[in-house]
Design a protein around this motif. Structure first.
Motif, PDB file in Angstrom:
ATOM      1  N   VAL A 163       0.837  -1.209   0.000  1.00  0.00           N
ATOM      2  CA  VAL A 163       0.000   0.000   0.000  1.00  0.00           C
ATOM      3  C   VAL A 163       0.871   1.258   0.000  1.00  0.00           C
ATOM      4  O   VAL A 163       0.564   2.258  -0.657  1.00  0.00           O
ATOM      5  CB  VAL A 163      -0.951  -0.004   1.227  1.00  0.00           C
ATOM      6  N   GLU A 164       1.978   1.206   0.738  1.00  0.00           N
ATOM      7  CA  GLU A 164       2.875   2.371   0.784  1.00  0.00           C
ATOM      8  C   GLU A 164       3.491   2.624  -0.597  1.00  0.00           C
ATOM      9  O   GLU A 164       3.571   3.772  -1.058  1.00  0.00           O
ATOM     10  CB  GLU A 164       3.961   2.100   1.826  1.00  0.00           C
ATOM     11  N   LEU A 165       3.900   1.558  -1.268  1.00  0.00           N
ATOM     12  CA  LEU A 165       4.469   1.710  -2.616  1.00  0.00           C
ATOM     13  C   LEU A 165       3.421   2.277  -3.575  1.00  0.00           C
ATOM     14  O   LEU A 165       3.718   3.135  -4.403  1.00  0.00           O
ATOM     15  CB  LEU A 165       4.967   0.363  -3.133  1.00  0.00           C
ATOM     16  N   ALA A 166       2.178   1.801  -3.435  1.00  0.00           N
ATOM     17  CA  ALA A 166       1.111   2.281  -4.327  1.00  0.00           C
ATOM     18  C   ALA A 166       0.842   3.769  -4.077  1.00  0.00           C
ATOM     19  O   ALA A 166       0.661   4.542  -5.023  1.00  0.00           O
ATOM     20  CB  ALA A 166      -0.157   1.457  -4.103  1.00  0.00           C
ATOM     21  N   MET A 167       0.825   4.197  -2.811  1.00  0.00           N
ATOM     22  CA  MET A 167       0.599   5.627  -2.522  1.00  0.00           C
ATOM     23  C   MET A 167       1.708   6.475  -3.126  1.00  0.00           C
ATOM     24  O   MET A 167       1.463   7.552  -3.679  1.00  0.00           O
ATOM     25  CB  MET A 167       0.530   5.862  -1.006  1.00  0.00           C
ATOM     26  N   MET A 168       2.945   5.995  -3.041  1.00  0.00           N
ATOM     27  CA  MET A 168       4.063   6.760  -3.627  1.00  0.00           C
ATOM     28  C   MET A 168       3.881   6.900  -5.130  1.00  0.00           C
ATOM     29  O   MET A 168       4.075   7.985  -5.693  1.00  0.00           O
ATOM     30  CB  MET A 168       5.404   6.088  -3.288  1.00  0.00           C
ATOM     31  N   ARG A 169       3.496   5.813  -5.802  1.00  0.00           N
ATOM     32  CA  ARG A 169       3.282   5.877  -7.260  1.00  0.00           C
ATOM     33  C   ARG A 169       2.149   6.835  -7.605  1.00  0.00           C
ATOM     34  O   ARG A 169       2.214   7.586  -8.583  1.00  0.00           O
ATOM     35  CB  ARG A 169       2.921   4.487  -7.795  1.00  0.00           C
ATOM     36  N   GLU A 170       1.090   6.813  -6.783  1.00  0.00           N
ATOM     37  CA  GLU A 170      -0.065   7.676  -7.073  1.00  0.00           C
ATOM     38  C   GLU A 170       0.293   9.157  -6.911  1.00  0.00           C
ATOM     39  O   GLU A 170      -0.120  10.000  -7.707  1.00  0.00           O
ATOM     40  CB  GLU A 170      -1.238   7.288  -6.160  1.00  0.00           C
ATOM     41  N   ILE A 171       1.071   9.468  -5.890  1.00  0.00           N
ATOM     42  CA  ILE A 171       1.499  10.864  -5.691  1.00  0.00           C
ATOM     43  C   ILE A 171       2.389  11.298  -6.854  1.00  0.00           C
ATOM     44  O   ILE A 171       2.241  12.387  -7.414  1.00  0.00           O
ATOM     45  CB  ILE A 171       2.229  11.010  -4.336  1.00  0.00           C
TER      46      ILE A 171
ATOM     47  N   PRO B 194      13.748  11.143 -13.693  1.00  0.00           N
ATOM     48  CA  PRO B 194      13.189   9.844 -14.097  1.00  0.00           C
ATOM     49  C   PRO B 194      13.961   8.664 -13.492  1.00  0.00           C
ATOM     50  O   PRO B 194      15.183   8.693 -13.394  1.00  0.00           O
ATOM     51  CB  PRO B 194      13.356   9.846 -15.624  1.00  0.00           C
ATOM     52  N   GLY B 195      13.194   7.667 -13.095  1.00  0.00           N
ATOM     53  CA  GLY B 195      13.806   6.416 -12.627  1.00  0.00           C
ATOM     54  C   GLY B 195      14.285   6.433 -11.192  1.00  0.00           C
ATOM     55  O   GLY B 195      14.808   5.434 -10.700  1.00  0.00           O
ATOM     56  N   LYS B 196      14.126   7.571 -10.485  1.00  0.00           N
ATOM     57  CA  LYS B 196      14.635   7.655  -9.118  1.00  0.00           C
ATOM     58  C   LYS B 196      13.513   7.407  -8.101  1.00  0.00           C
ATOM     59  O   LYS B 196      12.344   7.717  -8.366  1.00  0.00           O
ATOM     60  CB  LYS B 196      15.246   9.047  -8.847  1.00  0.00           C
ATOM     61  N   VAL B 197      13.850   6.890  -6.971  1.00  0.00           N
ATOM     62  CA  VAL B 197      13.017   6.759  -5.766  1.00  0.00           C
ATOM     63  C   VAL B 197      11.820   5.822  -5.904  1.00  0.00           C
ATOM     64  O   VAL B 197      11.654   4.891  -5.125  1.00  0.00           O
ATOM     65  CB  VAL B 197      12.515   8.141  -5.248  1.00  0.00           C
ATOM     66  N   VAL B 198      10.952   6.081  -6.899  1.00  0.00           N
ATOM     67  CA  VAL B 198       9.668   5.376  -6.948  1.00  0.00           C
ATOM     68  C   VAL B 198       9.785   4.107  -7.797  1.00  0.00           C
ATOM     69  O   VAL B 198      10.098   4.173  -8.994  1.00  0.00           O
ATOM     70  CB  VAL B 198       8.565   6.290  -7.532  1.00  0.00           C
ATOM     71  N   PHE B 199       9.518   2.997  -7.165  1.00  0.00           N
ATOM     72  CA  PHE B 199       9.596   1.702  -7.848  1.00  0.00           C
ATOM     73  C   PHE B 199       8.375   1.550  -8.763  1.00  0.00           C
ATOM     74  O   PHE B 199       7.240   1.680  -8.306  1.00  0.00           O
ATOM     75  CB  PHE B 199       9.604   0.595  -6.783  1.00  0.00           C
ATOM     76  N   PRO B 200       8.595   1.317 -10.083  1.00  0.00           N
ATOM     77  CA  PRO B 200       7.432   1.287 -10.982  1.00  0.00           C
ATOM     78  C   PRO B 200       6.519   0.082 -10.717  1.00  0.00           C
ATOM     79  O   PRO B 200       7.002  -0.971 -10.293  1.00  0.00           O
ATOM     80  CB  PRO B 200       8.063   1.177 -12.376  1.00  0.00           C
ATOM     81  N   ALA B 201       5.236   0.264 -10.986  1.00  0.00           N
ATOM     82  CA  ALA B 201       4.290  -0.853 -10.820  1.00  0.00           C
ATOM     83  C   ALA B 201       4.714  -1.982 -11.753  1.00  0.00           C
ATOM     84  O   ALA B 201       5.048  -1.751 -12.914  1.00  0.00           O
ATOM     85  CB  ALA B 201       2.885  -0.377 -11.174  1.00  0.00           C
ATOM     86  N   GLY B 202       4.731  -3.185 -11.231  1.00  0.00           N
ATOM     87  CA  GLY B 202       5.094  -4.351 -12.035  1.00  0.00           C
ATOM     88  C   GLY B 202       6.563  -4.366 -12.424  1.00  0.00           C
ATOM     89  O   GLY B 202       6.976  -5.155 -13.272  1.00  0.00           O
ATOM     90  N   GLY B 203       7.397  -3.457 -11.826  1.00  0.00           N
ATOM     91  CA  GLY B 203       8.806  -3.350 -12.211  1.00  0.00           C
ATOM     92  C   GLY B 203       9.672  -4.421 -11.575  1.00  0.00           C
ATOM     93  O   GLY B 203       9.209  -5.227 -10.807  1.00  0.00           O
TER      94      GLY B 203
END
Ligand SMILES: Cc1cc2nc3c(=O)[nH]c(=O)nc-3n(C[C@H](O)[C@H](O)[C@H](O)COP(=O)(O)OP(=O)(O)OC[C@H]3O[C@@H](n4cnc5c(N)ncnc54)[C@H](O)[C@@H]3O)c2cc1C
Length: 462
Positions: free
Chosen positions: A433-441, A453-462
Motif C-alpha cells: 500500500v505504501e508503494l502504491a501511494m508513492m506511485r499515485e502521488i 526519471p527512474g529515481k526513488v519510486v519503484f514502478p508498478a510491475g517493475g
C-alpha cells in the motif's frame, strides 16, 4: 532533444547552457564515482522564473530533468541515466540569501545556497542554523531538503523536515508554488511542503526555503570516550542531559584505525585500542554554563573505559575524517541504516557475527549518529582480496544487513535517501500500500514521469 536546446538557451542565456562534454563531465558522476550518467545538456538557471521556463520547455519536448545541487548525494539521485536524453538542472547559480528575520528566527534562502554559507549567515546574526554535515562546504539547501538531510545535530534539532517552515517549488508543468511562509503554526490543510522534502527531486524543483534558526551555542564541550561495546554507548546516552546534548556519535575501532592511517596528523585521543569510541558534545546558549563539570560527573557514573574532555570542536576532525579515510582504503559497501536506539547493540552483534562468518577478515567500518539510532554500517574488503571479488558480493551482504534491520523494525535508508542505488531494494521492504501511494502521488504531480526519471519510486510491475 536537440530541438529543446535552443529554447533552454533562450530561457537561461547561452552561457548557462552547457553541452561541451568536457565541461559537463563533473555533473555526470557522483561524489563517490559510483554512478556515471550521460546528458543532452546541463542547464544553470539563475532564478525561479528561469527554472519554470526550463521545466515548461522540457515538458513540452518530453525531456527528463535531473535536479542537481552540490552533487554530494550518496545514492546517485543527482546523476542522469545512461541514455543521454536527460537535462541536468544545476541550482548552483541560485545561491542568494533573500532575508534573515531575527524576530521570527528564520532565514529565507535560495536552493543553491551552500549549507556552510547559510550557517555562516546565521552565525553572523548571532543565531544558528543547526544542520551540520561532513559535506557542508559543497552541499546545497535544495539538496539538503530534497534528501531530508540529517547529520550530527538531529537528536536535538531534528532533520531538514523539522527545520523547514516554508518552500517555493516549481512543479513539473512549470507552475510556481510560493509557499514561503515563515509560520510555526499553519493548520490550513495538507502540509504540502513535506511532500517535497525527501522527494529527491521526483515531484518538482525546490527553488527557495524558509528555515528555522536557533540561539547560537555560547558554551560547548566535547568528550572522546572509549567504550567496551555499543551497549555501554546506549547506557551513556541515557545518562546525558537531554536539554544540552547536541551530538552523540559512535565509531568502531576499525573506523578509527582508518582515520589514524589516512588523515595526516590524526592521533587517538585516548591511549590503547578500544572496541568502540563515542564523540559526545554538549552545548548551551549561555556562556557561563559549566558544561565540562556536567560532562565529567556523568562520565564518572557511566560504563566508559577512558575519556578525554576538550573545549570547542578539536575532536571532531577524527569523526569527520572517516568517510574520506574509508574511500582511501578502496571501494566499500555502504549501508545507512537506522533502528530504535535501544536495539543498536543487538543490531551490531547480530550483523557483525553474520558478516564475519560470511567473509572472514572483513573490516566493519561502522560509525554514525547513534543518538538517532543511525549507523553507517560500511564494509571494507579483507586485506589482500581483489576489489572485484568483494564487489561481487555486495548484494548478498546487503541482504544480510537489511534483513536484520527489518527484523529489528528499522529502516534501510536512514538519511542518504533512495536515488537509484536503493530504489529496488527499498521496494522489497515497504508494504504494497505504501508503494502504491508513492506511485499515485508521483503520477499526480508528474504524469509524464519527467522529473528525475527512474529515481526513488519503484514502478508498478517493475
Ligand atoms: C562527506 C559526506 C558526508 C555526508 N554526511 C551526511 C550526513 O551526515 N547526513 C546526511 O543526511 N547526508 C550526508 N551526506 C550526503 C549529502 O551530502 C546530503 O545528502 C546532501 O543533503 C546533498 O546535498 P547536495 O546539494 O549535494 O544534493 P545533490 O547530491 O546535488 O542532490 C541530491 C538529491 O536531491 C535532488 N535535488 C538537489 N537539489 C534539488 C532541488 N533544488 N530541488 C529538488 N531536488 C533537488 C537531486 O536530484 C538528488 O536526487 C554526506 C555526503 C558526503 C559526501
Amino acid at each position: 532533444v536537440t530541438g529543446v536546446l535552443a529554447e533552454l538557451a533562450a530561457a537561461v542565456g547561452p552561457a548557462n547552457l552547457v553541452t561541451d562534454p568536457d565541461l559537463m563531465r563533473g555533473y555526470l558522476v557522483d561524489w563517490r564515482g559510483a554512478h556515471v550518467g550521460r546528458a543532452a545538456a546541463v542547464v544553470r538557471p539563475g532564478g525561479t522564473e528561469e527554472v519554470a521556463a526550463v521545466l515548461r520547455a522540457c515538458r513540452a519536448a518530453g525531456v527528463g530533468v535531473v535536479p542537481q545541487g552540490g552533487n554530494t548525494g550518496l545514492c546517485g539521485g543527482a546523476v542522469p541515466s545512461a541514455d543521454g536524453g536527460e537535462v541536468v538542472l544545476s541550482t548552483t547559480r541560485m545561491r542568494r540569501i533573500r532575508e534573515l528575520d531575527r524576530e521570527n528566527r528564520t532565514i529565507t534562502v535560495e536552493a543553491g545556497a551552500v549549507l556552510a554559507a547559510v550557517r555562516e549567515a546565521a552565525g553572523a546574526a548571532g543565531l544558528m542554523f543547526p544542520l551540520s554535515l561532513g559535506s557542508e562546504g559543497s552541499c546545497t539547501i535544495g539538496g539538503n531538503l530534497a534528501t531530508n538531510a540529517g547529520g550530527a545535530a538531529v537528536l536535538r534539532y531534528g532533520t531538514m523536515r523539522e527545520l523547514t517552515l516554508g518552500l517555493e517549488v516549481v512543479l513539473p508543468d512549470g507552475r510556481v508554488w510560493s509557499g514561503l511562509r515563515g509560520l510555526r503554526k499553519d493548520n490550513t490543510g495538507y502540509d504540502l511542503k513535506q511532500l517535497f522534502v525527501g522527494a529527491e527531486g521526483t515531484l518538482g524543483v525546490i527553488t527557495a526555503a524558509v528555515l528555522r534558526l536557533f540561539p547560537a551555542a555560547r558554551s560547548r564541550v566535547t568528550a572522546w570516550v572509549a567504550l567496551p561495546d555499543p551497549a555501554a554507548a546506549v547506557e551513556l546516552l541515557g545518562l546525558l542531559p537531554e536539554d544540552r546534548l547536541s551530538c552523540f556519535e559512535l565509531m568502531s575501532a576499525e573506523s578509527l584505525d582508518l582515520v589514524l592511517a589516512h588523515v595526516p596528523g590524526a592521533r587517538s585521543p585516548v591511549p590503547g585500542r578500544w572496541p568502540w569510541h563515542a564523540l559526545v558534545e554538549l552545548t548551551d546558549s549561555r556562556p557561563e554554563a559549566a558544561l565540562a563539570e556536567v560532562l565529567a560527573t556523568v562520565l564518572e557514573r557511566s560504563p566508559v573505559a577512558d575519556a578525554v574532555v576538550a573545549p570547542g570542536r578539536v575532536l571532531w576532525a577524527l569523526r569527520e575524517g572517516v568517510a574520506e579515510a574509508q574511500n582511501k582504503e578502496g571501494p566499500s559497501l555502504k549501508h545507512d541504516v537506522t533502528v530504535p536506539i535501544g536495539r543498536i547493540p543487538e543490531f551490531v552483534s547480530r550483523t557483525d557475527t553474520a558478516l564475519r562468518a560470511a567473509v572472514p577478515g572483513i573490516r566493519i567500518v561502522s560509525y554514525g549518529h547513534v543518538g538517532d539510532g543511525n549507523l553507517h554500517y560500511n564494509l571494507t574488503k579483507p586485506r589482500g582480496t581483489a576489489d572485484d571479488e568483494f564487489a561481487a558480493r555486495a548484494e548478498a551482504l546487503a541482504t544480510v544487513v537489511y534483513d536484520i534491520v527489518a527484523a529489528l523494525d528499522g529502516s534501510i535508508s536512514a538519511e542518504h535517501g533512495v536515488g537509484v542505488a536503493k530504489r529496488d531494494v527499498v521496494a522489497g521492504y515497504k508494504p504494497a500500500v505504501e508503494l502504491a501511494m508513492m506511485r499515485e502521488i508521483k503520477a499526480l504531480f508528474d504524469p509524464g514521469g519527467l522529473m528525475n526519471p527512474g529515481k526513488v519510486v519503484f514502478p508498478a510491475g517493475g
